[in-house]
Design a protein around this motif. Structure first.
Motif, PDB file in Angstrom:
ATOM      1  N   GLN A 326       0.799  -1.144  -0.063  1.00 19.03           N
ATOM      2  CA  GLN A 326      -0.008   0.052   0.107  1.00 19.03           C
ATOM      3  C   GLN A 326       1.002   1.166   0.195  1.00 19.03           C
ATOM      4  O   GLN A 326       0.486   2.093  -0.784  1.00 19.03           O
ATOM      5  CB  GLN A 326      -1.037  -0.049   1.403  1.00 19.03           C
ATOM      6  N   ARG A 327       1.883   1.257   0.850  1.00 22.83           N
ATOM      7  CA  ARG A 327       2.780   2.491   1.018  1.00 22.83           C
ATOM      8  C   ARG A 327       3.607   2.620  -0.497  1.00 22.83           C
ATOM      9  O   ARG A 327       4.024   3.728  -0.773  1.00 22.83           O
ATOM     10  CB  ARG A 327       3.497   2.542   2.182  1.00 22.83           C
ATOM     11  N   GLY A 328       3.925   1.703  -0.720  1.00 23.63           N
ATOM     12  CA  GLY A 328       4.779   1.796  -2.130  1.00 23.63           C
ATOM     13  C   GLY A 328       3.691   2.170  -3.354  1.00 23.63           C
ATOM     14  O   GLY A 328       4.560   2.966  -4.051  1.00 23.63           O
ATOM     15  N   SER A 329       2.560   1.872  -3.201  1.00 22.92           N
ATOM     16  CA  SER A 329       1.888   2.431  -4.364  1.00 22.92           C
ATOM     17  C   SER A 329       1.450   3.990  -4.170  1.00 22.92           C
ATOM     18  O   SER A 329       1.568   4.563  -5.052  1.00 22.92           O
ATOM     19  CB  SER A 329       0.415   1.607  -4.396  1.00 22.92           C
ATOM     20  N   SER A 330       1.236   4.209  -3.118  1.00 21.62           N
ATOM     21  CA  SER A 330       0.952   5.738  -2.590  1.00 21.62           C
ATOM     22  C   SER A 330       2.335   6.676  -3.015  1.00 21.62           C
ATOM     23  O   SER A 330       2.246   7.714  -3.519  1.00 21.62           O
ATOM     24  CB  SER A 330       0.637   5.868  -1.087  1.00 21.62           C
ATOM     25  N   LEU A 331       3.653   6.202  -2.664  1.00 21.50           N
ATOM     26  CA  LEU A 331       4.857   6.880  -3.044  1.00 21.50           C
ATOM     27  C   LEU A 331       4.889   7.091  -4.342  1.00 21.50           C
ATOM     28  O   LEU A 331       5.459   8.194  -4.951  1.00 21.50           O
ATOM     29  CB  LEU A 331       6.047   6.043  -2.505  1.00 21.50           C
ATOM     30  N   GLU A 555      -0.975  16.892   3.401  1.00 27.19           N
ATOM     31  CA  GLU A 555      -2.035  16.768   2.280  1.00 27.19           C
ATOM     32  C   GLU A 555      -1.604  17.187   1.199  1.00 27.19           C
ATOM     33  O   GLU A 555      -1.790  16.830  -0.110  1.00 27.19           O
ATOM     34  CB  GLU A 555      -3.449  16.522   2.840  1.00 27.19           C
ATOM     35  N   LEU A 556      -1.465  18.537   1.234  1.00 23.21           N
ATOM     36  CA  LEU A 556      -1.226  19.479  -0.084  1.00 23.21           C
ATOM     37  C   LEU A 556       0.132  19.696  -0.490  1.00 23.21           C
ATOM     38  O   LEU A 556       0.133  19.769  -1.828  1.00 23.21           O
ATOM     39  CB  LEU A 556      -2.080  20.738   0.335  1.00 23.21           C
ATOM     40  N   GLU A 557       1.105  19.635   0.241  1.00 24.22           N
ATOM     41  CA  GLU A 557       2.373  19.582   0.027  1.00 24.22           C
ATOM     42  C   GLU A 557       3.104  18.498  -0.082  1.00 24.22           C
ATOM     43  O   GLU A 557       3.723  18.110  -1.214  1.00 24.22           O
ATOM     44  CB  GLU A 557       3.052  20.837   0.936  1.00 24.22           C
ATOM     45  N   VAL A 558       3.378  17.903   1.274  1.00 20.38           N
ATOM     46  CA  VAL A 558       3.974  16.601   1.202  1.00 20.38           C
ATOM     47  C   VAL A 558       3.490  15.424   0.263  1.00 20.38           C
ATOM     48  O   VAL A 558       4.179  14.776  -0.683  1.00 20.38           O
ATOM     49  CB  VAL A 558       4.343  16.083   2.390  1.00 20.38           C
ATOM     50  N   TYR A 559       2.178  15.144   0.442  1.00 21.48           N
ATOM     51  CA  TYR A 559       1.252  14.237  -0.355  1.00 21.48           C
ATOM     52  C   TYR A 559       1.058  14.768  -1.704  1.00 21.48           C
ATOM     53  O   TYR A 559       0.390  13.915  -2.555  1.00 21.48           O
ATOM     54  CB  TYR A 559       0.178  13.741   0.400  1.00 21.48           C
ATOM     55  N   ASP A 560       1.204  15.997  -2.088  1.00 23.10           N
ATOM     56  CA  ASP A 560       0.909  16.383  -3.541  1.00 23.10           C
ATOM     57  C   ASP A 560      -0.441  16.413  -3.573  1.00 23.10           C
ATOM     58  O   ASP A 560      -0.618  15.859  -5.025  1.00 23.10           O
ATOM     59  CB  ASP A 560       2.034  15.949  -4.548  1.00 23.10           C
ATOM     60  N   GLU A 561      -1.273  16.539  -2.931  1.00 20.67           N
ATOM     61  CA  GLU A 561      -2.716  16.337  -3.192  1.00 20.67           C
ATOM     62  C   GLU A 561      -3.256  15.072  -3.549  1.00 20.67           C
ATOM     63  O   GLU A 561      -4.197  15.044  -4.385  1.00 20.67           O
ATOM     64  CB  GLU A 561      -3.179  17.636  -4.455  1.00 20.67           C
ATOM     65  N   LEU A 562      -2.604  14.055  -2.973  1.00 19.62           N
ATOM     66  CA  LEU A 562      -2.833  12.751  -3.519  1.00 19.62           C
ATOM     67  C   LEU A 562      -4.233  12.282  -3.078  1.00 19.62           C
ATOM     68  O   LEU A 562      -5.105  11.805  -3.885  1.00 19.62           O
ATOM     69  CB  LEU A 562      -1.672  11.834  -2.756  1.00 19.62           C
TER      70      LEU A 562
END
Length: 600
Positions: A326-331, A555-562
């Motif tokens: 799951q984390r690999g897909s999100s990255l 959520e908006l910067e580190v996760y780039d609005e994922l």
């Protein structure tokens, strides 16, 4: 190097770390920082880097008192890095368990809970004492307590190696590896108010007492009735560890139990062996195991954790493999990769683990230059890794978070063994090239690993995990929101459940569970929220939507609005069915109606 040159070098190192601390103190954090590294002034990092460079160089090349100064300089420097949230006046640090620990400590201070009623009251008791004796805030008391519990790690790792191997090079190398802080993996162990992680740094004190008990057998050191003072020290340090976190105490019981097993086999097979001359640890295994059992088995929290582990083992969709996928897909979705993250977070640990693994193989093949006593200690710890790694596999299949906590303990032992292993390899390398050349190679490799280790001690956007800095504005925003919200209306966060803040602000009223709160809380459905259907994003329709600067950054910067798009989040401001009810620079709370009002 002449004595006068050494004195000037050490003076420069201690002056550099002192100036670095003063500069950091003079530049406190004034708003939320996603990275303590970026927030700390550059000149501070220059000073800390200079101090560490001097410490590494002197640990490798000096012996005796001069090496001791180098070890002390490095330990102070790394402790200063760990203390940056305190030095730079963070209001608090930690969004998860740390807030629950804050609530428990608040319960102790207000008299709602007695320390012995908690499953692991050690850190909370330290913070409460600092609060009452020093008049500091509970939040700051916990941050200082975190630093207090870290210090034994950098002190006792080199002391353990000195007792195990005795060589000056091994002691210096063990100190350097301890500065990498490898037990912190930022998956399940963290540098913060996290008692399981904090307990890891106390483990070397217990190991030192154990090694001293096995190694120092003079009758002069006996207490009345022939009791070894080091046995007493084992029990006292183990008791302290139990009060900080029982899981790490259990690992110590497994470690000592494994040593007992090795001793038993050695006595059956050998007539003349250093292990045969060592005092047995049978009584310690039984006593410490009983101490753990009396404390843990009667605790409901422990029983729930054990039940959760068994349930995880029986469930097909639970386990570390699922979490990693799951984390690999999100990255990948945000432009990263598991390979990149591995290099940043685990390359230094992997190198040290590989070196220790090869060293153990060399010892077992009888090719090392260690004497029989040192080999015995290496065998004790290396053989103890088998049951400890077996526990890791069980945890990995059942509760992955516990598995990575187990990795943290394993790396405490690997840090100790690394000092001896590296000394053997560098000694062998010096026979191929010159001793200065071998030291230069060691300094380059260890310096690189030291940088990699220290740059991931704290969470930061570098590892796609924003720092968990809790500002005073965030805390006061949540406090106002929880105090003035309408009765029966739940609170929902943006990918983060606000119940932890309820713990930290209002305490837990004697509850020992990490879940639940005095108010209904949860997280909005990201998909529905992203469609602009704010009232439909939470089951009750009517709720308070809370968002902090940490949420926005994550959520908006580190996760780039994922998960959440910026336009949708900002759209809450103008949505007819929402009203901003609380706001400051770091926090906002909106009342979301289940039936939007008509406009016109």
């Amino acid at each position: 190097m002449s004595r006068s040159t050494l004195n000037v070098t050490f003076a420069a190192g201690f002056l550099a770390v002192s100036m670095a601390i003063l500069v950091a103190r003079a530049n406190p954090a004034t708003s939320y920082e996603s990275s303590v590294y970026a927030g700390t002034p550059t000149i501070t990092w220059f000073g800390l880097a200079l101090a560490l460079a001097i410490a590494v160089g002197t640990c490798l090349t000096c012996r005796g008192r001069a090496q001791g100064y180098g070890i002390g300089l490095g330990a102070i420097t790394v402790t200063a890095i760990v203390s940056l949230p305190v030095i730079r006046n963070y209001h608090y640090a930690g969004m998860g368990d740390a807030l629950t620990h804050l609530g428990w400590t608040r319960d102790i201070v207000t008299g709602g809970t007695a320390p012995h009623e908690l499953f692991y009251p050690g850190l909370h008791a330290i913070a409460s004492t600092l609060h009452f004796a020093g008049g500091i805030s509970i939040e700051r008391g916990l941050l200082i307590g975190m630093v207090v519990l870290f210090v034994p790690f950098v002190i006792f790792v080199p002391l353990v190696v000195r007792d195990m191997a005795g060589g000056g090079l091994a002691v210096g190398l063990a100190a350097i590896v301890s500065w990498m802080v490898l037990p912190v993996n930022n998956i399940a162990t963290h540098m913060g108010v996290h008692t399981n992680s904090n307990a890891l740094f106390v483990v070397p004190a217990v190991v030192f007492a154990l090694v001293a008990y096995l190694h120092r057998r003079s009758t002069i050191e006996r207490l009345p009735f022939g009791v070894s003072p080091f046995s007493v020290l084992i029990f006292l340090t183990a008791l302290a560890l139990l009060l900080i976190h029982p899981q790490q105490m259990f690992n110590v019981v497994v470690l000592i139990g494994a040593i007992s097993g090795v001793q038993y086999l050695a006595r059956r097979r050998f007539d003349d062996h250093p292990m045969v001359d060592h005092p047995t640890t049978y009584v310690h295994t039984i006593s410490l195991g009983g101490m753990f059992g009396l404390w843990a088995l009667g605790n409901d929290r422990f029983r729930r954790a054990a039940f959760g582990l068994v349930s995880g083992l029986l469930a097909q969709d639970i386990g570390g493999g699922t979490t990693v996928n799951q984390r690999g897909s999100s990255l990948t979705d945000i432009g990263g990769s598991l390979g990149e993250l591995f290099v940043k977070m685990f390359l230094a640990a992997a190198i040290i683990g590989l070196v220790v693994g090869l060293f153990i193989l060399v010892v077992w093949l009888g090719r090392s230059s260690l004497d029989g006593e040192a080999r015995s200690f290496v065998n004790y710890f290396s053989l103890a890794l088998f049951p400890l790694c077996g526990m890791f596999l069980v945890y990995f299949l059942g509760t992955p978070t516990m598995a990575f906590r187990q990795v943290g303990f394993i790396y405490v032992l690997l840090t100790i063994l690394a000092g001896i292993a590296l000394a053997q390899f560098i000694g062998g390398l010096s026979n191929v090239i010159t001793t200065p050349g071998a030291n230069a190679v060691a300094a380059l490799v260890l310096g690189t690993c030291l940088v990699l280790g220290l740059m991931t001690v704290f969470a930061s956007p570098l590892i796609y995990s924003p720092g968990q800095h809790v500002t005073e504005e965030m805390m006061s925003g949540y406090e106002d929101g929880l105090d003035h919200g309408a009765e029966g209306v739940p609170y929902a966060g943006m990918g983060y459940d606000p119940y932890r803040y309820d713990h930290g602000i209002n305490g837990l009223d004697g509850s020992d569970t990490l879940s639940g709160a005095s108010r209904a809380t949860g997280s909005v459905n990201a998909t529905v929220f992203g469609e602009g259907n704010y009232s439909g994003a939470y089951p009750t329709g009517e709720y308070y939507f809370v968002v902090s600067e940490w949420d926005r950054t994550k959520e908006l910067e580190v996760y780039d609005e994922l998960n959440y798009e910026r336009d949708t989040v900002e759209g809450v401001e103008t949505e007819p069915g929402t009203n901003k009810v609380i706001s400051n620079d770091e926090f906002s709370m909106y009342a979301v109606d289940d039936e939007p009002r008509a406009t016109g």
